[in-house]
Write a protein that holds these residues in place. Structure first.
Motif, PDB file in Angstrom:
ATOM      1  N   PRO A 253       0.809  -1.225   0.000  1.00 12.02           N
ATOM      2  CA  PRO A 253       0.000   0.000   0.000  1.00 12.02           C
ATOM      3  C   PRO A 253       0.838   1.269   0.000  1.00 12.02           C
ATOM      4  CG  PRO A 253      -0.847  -1.564   1.607  1.00 12.02           C
ATOM      5  CD  PRO A 253       0.453  -2.117   1.118  1.00 12.02           C
ATOM      6  N   ALA A 254       1.990   1.242   0.703  1.00 12.02           N
ATOM      7  CA  ALA A 254       2.853   2.422   0.754  1.00 12.02           C
ATOM      8  C   ALA A 254       3.392   2.753  -0.640  1.00 12.02           C
ATOM      9  CB  ALA A 254       4.017   2.193   1.725  1.00 12.02           C
ATOM     10  N   PHE A 255       3.809   1.741  -1.397  1.00 11.26           N
ATOM     11  CA  PHE A 255       4.282   1.974  -2.759  1.00 11.26           C
ATOM     12  C   PHE A 255       3.153   2.493  -3.649  1.00 11.26           C
ATOM     13  CE2 PHE A 255       8.299  -0.339  -2.092  1.00 11.26           C
ATOM     14  CZ  PHE A 255       9.134   0.422  -2.897  1.00 11.26           C
ATOM     15  N   ALA A 256       1.947   1.963  -3.438  1.00 10.68           N
ATOM     16  CA  ALA A 256       0.798   2.435  -4.232  1.00 10.68           C
ATOM     17  C   ALA A 256       0.533   3.911  -3.962  1.00 10.68           C
ATOM     18  CB  ALA A 256      -0.434   1.599  -3.907  1.00 10.68           C
ATOM     19  N   ILE A 257       0.576   4.309  -2.679  1.00 12.16           N
ATOM     20  CA  ILE A 257       0.393   5.726  -2.327  1.00 12.16           C
ATOM     21  C   ILE A 257       1.490   6.567  -2.971  1.00 12.16           C
ATOM     22  CG2 ILE A 257       0.485   7.393  -0.428  1.00 12.16           C
ATOM     23  CD1 ILE A 257      -0.786   5.250   1.359  1.00 12.16           C
ATOM     24  N   ALA A 258       2.735   6.078  -2.894  1.00 10.20           N
ATOM     25  CA  ALA A 258       3.873   6.826  -3.432  1.00 10.20           C
ATOM     26  C   ALA A 258       3.763   7.016  -4.942  1.00 10.20           C
ATOM     27  CB  ALA A 258       5.180   6.118  -3.080  1.00 10.20           C
ATOM     28  N   ILE A 259       3.450   5.944  -5.647  1.00 13.84           N
ATOM     29  CA  ILE A 259       3.358   6.026  -7.113  1.00 13.84           C
ATOM     30  C   ILE A 259       2.185   6.899  -7.532  1.00 13.84           C
ATOM     31  CG2 ILE A 259       2.925   4.692  -9.219  1.00 13.84           C
ATOM     32  CD1 ILE A 259       4.433   2.368  -7.872  1.00 13.84           C
ATOM     33  N   LEU A 260       1.025   6.656  -6.911  1.00 15.08           N
ATOM     34  CA  LEU A 260      -0.166   7.431  -7.261  1.00 15.08           C
ATOM     35  C   LEU A 260       0.039   8.912  -6.945  1.00 15.08           C
ATOM     36  CD1 LEU A 260      -3.081   7.303  -8.276  1.00 15.08           C
ATOM     37  CD2 LEU A 260      -3.817   6.895  -5.932  1.00 15.08           C
ATOM     38  N   GLY A 261       0.581   9.192  -5.758  1.00 10.74           N
ATOM     39  CA  GLY A 261       0.819  10.581  -5.380  1.00 10.74           C
ATOM     40  C   GLY A 261       1.827  11.264  -6.275  1.00 10.74           C
ATOM     41  N   SER A 262       2.882  10.563  -6.640  1.00 13.07           N
ATOM     42  CA  SER A 262       3.918  11.142  -7.505  1.00 13.07           C
ATOM     43  C   SER A 262       3.367  11.450  -8.891  1.00 13.07           C
ATOM     44  CB  SER A 262       5.101  10.176  -7.617  1.00 13.07           C
ATOM     45  OG  SER A 262       5.666   9.926  -6.356  1.00 13.07           O
ATOM     46  N   ILE A 263       2.610  10.499  -9.438  1.00  7.42           N
ATOM     47  CA  ILE A 263       2.034  10.702 -10.771  1.00  7.42           C
ATOM     48  C   ILE A 263       1.087  11.898 -10.768  1.00  7.42           C
ATOM     49  CG2 ILE A 263       0.499   9.722 -12.519  1.00  7.42           C
ATOM     50  CD1 ILE A 263       1.614   6.964 -11.766  1.00  7.42           C
ATOM     51  N   GLU A 264       0.169  11.926  -9.800  1.00  6.78           N
ATOM     52  CA  GLU A 264      -0.812  13.015  -9.777  1.00  6.78           C
ATOM     53  C   GLU A 264      -0.141  14.360  -9.540  1.00  6.78           C
ATOM     54  OE1 GLU A 264      -5.175  14.160  -7.968  1.00  6.78           O
ATOM     55  OE2 GLU A 264      -4.052  12.517  -7.066  1.00  6.78           O
ATOM     56  N   SER A 265       0.866  14.377  -8.670  1.00  2.00           N
ATOM     57  CA  SER A 265       1.569  15.618  -8.378  1.00  2.00           C
ATOM     58  C   SER A 265       2.256  16.182  -9.620  1.00  2.00           C
ATOM     59  CB  SER A 265       2.605  15.373  -7.276  1.00  2.00           C
ATOM     60  OG  SER A 265       3.426  16.507  -7.112  1.00  2.00           O
ATOM     61  N   LEU A 266       2.971  15.318 -10.343  1.00  5.24           N
ATOM     62  CA  LEU A 266       3.702  15.791 -11.528  1.00  5.24           C
ATOM     63  C   LEU A 266       2.754  16.109 -12.673  1.00  5.24           C
ATOM     64  CD1 LEU A 266       6.870  13.508 -11.452  1.00  5.24           C
ATOM     65  CD2 LEU A 266       6.536  15.793 -10.515  1.00  5.24           C
ATOM     66  N   LEU A 267       1.638  15.388 -12.763  1.00  8.19           N
ATOM     67  CA  LEU A 267       0.622  15.741 -13.763  1.00  8.19           C
ATOM     68  C   LEU A 267       0.063  17.131 -13.478  1.00  8.19           C
ATOM     69  CD1 LEU A 267      -1.508  12.499 -14.312  1.00  8.19           C
ATOM     70  CD2 LEU A 267      -0.133  13.696 -16.011  1.00  8.19           C
ATOM     71  N   SER A 268      -0.222  17.390 -12.215  1.00  2.00           N
ATOM     72  CA  SER A 268      -0.728  18.700 -11.816  1.00  2.00           C
ATOM     73  C   SER A 268       0.285  19.790 -12.127  1.00  2.00           C
ATOM     74  CB  SER A 268      -1.056  18.696 -10.319  1.00  2.00           C
ATOM     75  OG  SER A 268      -1.448  19.985  -9.883  1.00  2.00           O
ATOM     76  N   ALA A 269       1.562  19.506 -11.870  1.00  2.00           N
ATOM     77  CA  ALA A 269       2.618  20.488 -12.148  1.00  2.00           C
ATOM     78  C   ALA A 269       2.733  20.772 -13.642  1.00  2.00           C
ATOM     79  CB  ALA A 269       3.949  19.985 -11.591  1.00  2.00           C
ATOM     80  N   VAL A 270       2.604  19.729 -14.455  1.00  2.00           N
ATOM     81  CA  VAL A 270       2.663  19.902 -15.914  1.00  2.00           C
ATOM     82  C   VAL A 270       1.489  20.747 -16.405  1.00  2.00           C
ATOM     83  CG1 VAL A 270       2.471  18.699 -18.132  1.00  2.00           C
ATOM     84  CG2 VAL A 270       3.977  17.794 -16.360  1.00  2.00           C
TER      85      VAL A 270
END
Length: 553
Positions: A253-270
């Protein structure tokens, strides 16, 4: 400090920020803080935790991500994307398990930033992102129907199919007051989107709904009736007790949170970059996200990431520096300290209406339909990820989606590798590619290789070169258009050289760049072939072939 690891705020302070920009950012921050309040509460409740945990997360993440992140305008906080995974963790491991998983995810995200993986996350296929985002939207929508219709079901199943079965069996219990409040909330938000960009419709809806419920004493569920009072203070930072077994059970679950959060964060930044014409720094953004999640977990919060909707609101209201995000965090802190006793009166059906709008915007149905008209592999990834997210589990969906995306990438990369027997084509078509091929001696075969020689294409490369039956004494491999060779590619090349050597055929490698020479040295190519037969251009290769043939005669 390297520029890519320098927070954007630090760079802007060094350059100088005008007073006009600061004042505009403060106004934008106040507006975004007001917008973030109902969303933070709604996301927390939908995730299965108490309302104040959402506000705490928005405060901490809002301040830390803006102060130390790599984007000018990114707004951090809890988001709808986390609802599914957080709810699942709370149901299985409890709130303490969520705290530990969030802490671990923060450490993982920091590691991703330090290892400069921020740029790599941008290459995750859009079909994968749309697949699980649309799936999350469906789950959020379905999870809100109990409150939306006021069905009063005490224990709603987590499983998607069973959840709908329970809804249908209890639909006769609809509370019309709750339903009208929810519908009214949806309509108010939609109307205010057209009337004003500065006044958030969700706040207007909450004010009208809450006042109506209190004044008319409407029989509907509220935050207070389900969760009690909302705490208006922070608890001391702490972390629950854990051991190796706990870490092992929560690592997925921790990796899932990390991957999902990272993807959404960088998508938002883009997305925000395209709105302001800026350029974010991916790796320091991830590091800030990681620290924000660690801090959030220590204060009892939930996972946080860059919030696309709040970031867009910030930009549209004039926010241009991280000051707006910091102000947004302090506005939420002030609201929590001053107005927490009143927030408990908010009806749950109103929050359900807000989340239905969030689910609609998350669904990305236009992009979903567009991808369905595209490439077959993209369609497979989209539908597989969507189906797994909705019916089974978001963690499984992300894992399978990434695996499918990797296979798709390998397939397309292997298809981009072309191996041409130029000598054979010249004989059949009587066409010469270059002037120097006129002088190609009899008994020499020339192969041109285009594309990266990696593990996905290594087998094709090996089979093509070892399967031709022409009678020849020299084979020239022209490798000028090979940008890289991985370990599998080098192993295949070594086996080809050995096969030709055992057959009494000389192999000459042409067009070898300095980068490839370095790889030859490290991977043992020089041990099985004379260095004079590793040349930089075709003219030298043909010359070496002629010299060899003359000696043989």
């Amino acid at each position: 400090m390297q520029p890519e690891f320098t927070p954007k705020l630090f760079s802007l302070i060094k350059q100088g920020i005008s007073k006009k920009t600061i004042s505009t950012d403060i106004v934008a921050g106040i507006i975004v803080g007001i917008v973030a309040l109902p969303l933070s509460i709604a996301f927390a409740i939908a995730s299965g935790v108490s309302p104040e945990k959402g506000i705490i997360t928005a405060i901490i993440a809002g301040i830390l991500i803006s102060a130390f992140g790599g984007s000018r305008v990114q707004i951090g906080g809890p988001t709808g994307a986390f609802i599914v995974i957080v709810y699942g963790i709370v149901q299985k491991f409890g709130v303490d398990g969520l705290t530990i998983a969030t802490f671990m995810a923060g450490v993982i995200i920091i590691g991703m930033g330090v290892l400069k993986l921020g740029n790599l996350l941008k290459f995750i296929p859009y079909s994968l992102v749309v697949g699980f985002t649309s799936g999350i939207a469906i789950i959020i929508f379905s999870s809100q129907l109990n409150a939306f219709f006021g069905l009063g079901i005490e224990k709603v199943p987590a499983d998607f199919i069973n959840k709908w079965i329970v809804y249908f069996n209890n639909f006769s219990k609809i509370n019309w007051y709750s339903f009208l409040i929810a519908i009214g909330t949806v309509l108010i938000i939609l109307i205010f989107q057209k009337i004003s960009k500065k006044i958030p419709g969700s706040i207007i809806a909450i004010l009208i709904a809450t006042i109506s419920v209190v004044y008319f004493k409407l029989p509907v569920e509220t935050i207070e009736s389900n969760f009690g009072n909302i705490s208006g203070s922070f608890s001391a930072p702490s972390l629950p007790n854990f051991n190796y077994e706990t870490i092992k059970s929560l690592i997925q679950p921790a990796f899932a949170i990390a991957i999902l959060g990272s993807i959404e964060s960088l998508l938002s930044a883009v997305v925000s970059d395209s709105m302001i014409g800026g350029k974010h720094r991916s790796n320091i953004e991830l590091i800030a996200q990681g620290f924000a999640n660690i801090a959030s977990s220590l204060f009892g919060g939930i996972p946080a990431t860059g919030a696309i909707a709040r970031t867009a609101t910030n930009v549209k209201n004039g926010g241009r520096t991280p000051i707006a995000g910091i102000v947004h965090g302090f506005v939420l802190l002030a609201i929590m300290l001053l107005f927490a006793p009143y927030a408990k009166l908010i009806p749950l059906s109103c929050l359900a209406g807000i989340l239905v709008i969030v689910a609609y915007h998350m669904s990305e149905w236009r992009q979903f339909i567009s991808i369905l008209k595209g490439h077959k592999m993209d369609i497979i990834i989209l539908l597989t990820t969507f189906f797994l997210t909705v019916v089974f589990d978001l963690i499984i969906a992300i894992e399978i989606g990434i695996i499918l995306s990797s296979f798709m990438f390998m397939k397309r990369m292997s298809e981009s590798v072309h191996i041409q027997n130029i000598t054979s084509e010249n004989k059949l078509k009587e066409q010469l590619f270059e002037q120097e091929i006129h002088d190609l001696p009899k008994g020499v075969q020339l192969f041109e290789i285009n594309g990266p020689l990696f593990f996905g294409a290594a087998r094709q490369f090996q089979e093509t070169l070892t399967s031709f039956n022409n009678d020849c004494k020299v084979v020239i491999l022209r490798m000028r258009y090979i940008p890289m060779i991985d370990a599998t590619g080098f192993q295949s090349l070594k086996e080809i050289i050995k096969t030709f050597n055992n057959s009494g055929i000389l192999i000459i490698l042409s067009g070898i760049s300095p980068e490839l020479r370095s790889g030859f040295r490290k991977n043992g190519i020089y041990d099985i072939i004379d260095r004079k037969y590793i040349v930089s251009n075709i003219t030298m290769a043909v010359s070496r072939a002629k010299t060899y043939l003359n000696k043989e005669e």
